[in-house]
Motif scaffolding. Structure first.
Motif, PDB file in Angstrom:
ATOM      1  N   LYS A 102      -4.061  33.322 166.897  1.00 57.48           N
ATOM      2  CA  LYS A 102      -4.003  34.783 166.831  1.00 57.48           C
ATOM      3  C   LYS A 102      -4.290  35.417 168.178  1.00 57.48           C
ATOM      4  O   LYS A 102      -3.610  36.356 168.598  1.00 57.48           O
ATOM      5  CB  LYS A 102      -4.997  35.290 165.782  1.00 57.48           C
ATOM      6  N   LEU A 250       4.582  28.584 162.637  1.00 59.28           N
ATOM      7  CA  LEU A 250       5.054  29.960 162.764  1.00 59.28           C
ATOM      8  C   LEU A 250       6.543  30.092 162.467  1.00 59.28           C
ATOM      9  O   LEU A 250       6.979  31.089 161.893  1.00 59.28           O
ATOM     10  CB  LEU A 250       4.763  30.496 164.166  1.00 59.28           C
ATOM     11  N   GLY A 288      -7.755  26.027 153.655  1.00 55.42           N
ATOM     12  CA  GLY A 288      -6.738  26.795 154.367  1.00 55.42           C
ATOM     13  C   GLY A 288      -5.823  25.966 155.243  1.00 55.42           C
ATOM     14  O   GLY A 288      -5.190  26.512 156.159  1.00 55.42           O
ATOM     15  N   LEU A 290      -2.789  24.347 157.000  1.00 55.44           N
ATOM     16  CA  LEU A 290      -1.421  24.824 157.163  1.00 55.44           C
ATOM     17  C   LEU A 290      -0.451  23.697 157.486  1.00 55.44           C
ATOM     18  O   LEU A 290       0.757  23.828 157.282  1.00 55.44           O
ATOM     19  CB  LEU A 290      -1.359  25.871 158.280  1.00 55.44           C
ATOM     20  N   ASP A 309      -6.158  27.805 158.494  1.00 58.40           N
ATOM     21  CA  ASP A 309      -6.544  29.216 158.578  1.00 58.40           C
ATOM     22  C   ASP A 309      -8.064  29.281 158.475  1.00 58.40           C
ATOM     23  O   ASP A 309      -8.644  28.944 157.431  1.00 58.40           O
ATOM     24  CB  ASP A 309      -5.885  30.003 157.447  1.00 58.40           C
ATOM     25  N   LEU A 312      -9.168  35.150 157.134  1.00 62.23           N
ATOM     26  CA  LEU A 312      -8.618  36.454 157.520  1.00 62.23           C
ATOM     27  C   LEU A 312      -7.457  36.294 158.488  1.00 62.23           C
ATOM     28  O   LEU A 312      -7.376  36.941 159.530  1.00 62.23           O
ATOM     29  CB  LEU A 312      -9.712  37.335 158.140  1.00 62.23           C
ATOM     30  N   ASN A 313      -6.543  35.414 158.113  1.00 60.14           N
ATOM     31  CA  ASN A 313      -5.340  35.168 158.912  1.00 60.14           C
ATOM     32  C   ASN A 313      -5.690  34.821 160.354  1.00 60.14           C
ATOM     33  O   ASN A 313      -5.224  35.447 161.297  1.00 60.14           O
ATOM     34  CB  ASN A 313      -4.412  36.398 158.868  1.00 60.14           C
ATOM     35  N   ARG A 314      -6.509  33.790 160.520  1.00 61.18           N
ATOM     36  CA  ARG A 314      -6.965  33.341 161.832  1.00 61.18           C
ATOM     37  C   ARG A 314      -6.573  31.863 162.009  1.00 61.18           C
ATOM     38  O   ARG A 314      -7.404  30.969 161.885  1.00 61.18           O
ATOM     39  CB  ARG A 314      -8.477  33.514 161.941  1.00 61.18           C
ATOM     40  N   PRO A 315      -5.293  31.575 162.275  1.00 62.14           N
ATOM     41  CA  PRO A 315      -4.873  30.173 162.411  1.00 62.14           C
ATOM     42  C   PRO A 315      -5.528  29.502 163.621  1.00 62.14           C
ATOM     43  O   PRO A 315      -5.579  30.072 164.715  1.00 62.14           O
ATOM     44  CB  PRO A 315      -3.358  30.259 162.601  1.00 62.14           C
TER      45      PRO A 315
END
Length: 346
Positions: A102, A250, A288, A290, A309, A312-315
């Protein structure tokens, strides 16, 4: 597994002055004679200046490109203040890299640009190139040549799989048979009429690595299996592998979907069901997750890359190279724990 501009001449300007007839008839003034040697010196000097000024932009462009590349690499590898939390971490791996997707920053690195054998991490590029060459619905036949590869994934000659199913099996179970089948099918589409499919596929793998800016990565085969006792089938850096995984999660997340679970079932076009057991024993223990991929050969030791992750959408993506069969898992676990601590301290 990287112009030219057309220039046209304009017409003469309309405001060119008109000479008086008397001036046209008047003889030109006698020109001064310039000695031969000085004349040559002036001419050569002029040509030198033209050459220098025409070449300077090229020199500056090349220098700027090199400096930009060096700055990008240094910026990507430089840990931020959050990396201070990693001071007490001890890992067996020769190289490691922790990347905050991010915020596009490195949280930790250890020999992140060192070029090391990749082993089966190679299959990430194999699956990507096959996917981008043929598409997810392409039908991939299993050939006798493919099943002669080292290892056994319960594939049989004559079976056919969709590319997405076979790529999932190849990555989750680290199937050499699957990697060779993908490479053979995509290589046939890439090769010239008299070309060799395997060579065409490996060239495309290296071209994709260059396109993605993987500066320390090169491939010799689609599996990553060692070529000999002293030569690996591929090599790259922890940093490069992190950026390859970043591209996958991504841009092509479906390719690594099966690497998120401990096991799944892959179905052939003929109706056969094959269990795809994940070689990443941490798959179900990383919240989380991915995507992931393991690698293990005599030359490489134990390799592992994991994307997850952190909340909070923090890859976050972590890669370790040159560890051991079991050490790669404990290394990743330690780095995940330290990453959580670093993020809490922000």
């Amino acid at each position: 597994m990287e112009d030219t501009e057309k220039i046209t001449a304009e017409n003469a300007p309309s405001h060119t002055p008109v000479l008086e007839p008397s001036l046209l008839l008047a003889p030109p003034p006698p020109a001064e004679r310039i000695p031969t040697l000085p004349q040559l010196a002036i001419a050569l000097g002029g040509l030198s200046l033209i050459f220098v000024f025409s070449y300077l932009p090229t020199l500056f462009d090349r220098q700027n490109a090199r400096e930009a590349e060096a700055e990008d690499a240094a910026r990507a590898e430089a840990p931020t203040e959050a990396a201070h939390s990693f001071g007490n971490v001890h890992i067996a791996a020769e190289a490691a890299y922790v990347w905050d997707v991010k915020n596009q920053r490195a949280l930790y690195n250890k020999n992140a640009s060192a070029r090391l054998p990749l082993a089966s991490l190679t299959k990430l590029m194999t699956a990507l190139v096959a996917y981008e060459t043929l598409g997810p619905d392409a039908r991939i036949p299993i050939t006798k040549g493919a099943v002669r590869a080292e290892g056994d994934s319960n594939l049989s000659p004559g079976e056919t799989f969709s590319l997405s199913e076979l790529a999932g099996l190849t990555l989750a179970a680290s199937s050499n048979d699957g990697a060779y089948a993908l490479a053979a099918a995509a290589g046939a589409a890439l090769a010239s009429p008299n070309g060799v499919a395997s060579a065409a596929f490996v060239r495309e793998m290296n071209a994709k690595a260059e396109e993605l800016g993987l500066l320390h990565t090169s491939f010799e085969n689609p599996t990553g299996l060692d070529l000999s006792e002293v030569e690996s089938g591929s090599s790259g850096s922890a940093r490069d592998i992190v950026f390859l995984m970043e591209y996958l999660i991504l841009q092509r997340p479906g390719l690594v979907e099966r690497t998120r679970v401990a096991a799944s079932v892959v179905h052939s076009q003929n109706g056969a069901a094959i269990n795809a057991l994940n070689t990443n024993e941490l798959a179900q223990r990383i919240p989380g997750i991915l995507g992931s991929k393991t690698g293990l050969t005599d030359l490489a030791g134990g390799n592992l890359v994991v994307a997850y992750d952190a909340g909070l959408n923090r890859p976050i993506i972590i890669a370790v190279l040159g560890s051991t069969r079991h050490g790669r898992f404990s290394d990743i676990s330690a780095l995940i724990a330290e990453t959580a601590r670093a993020l809490r301290e922000e």
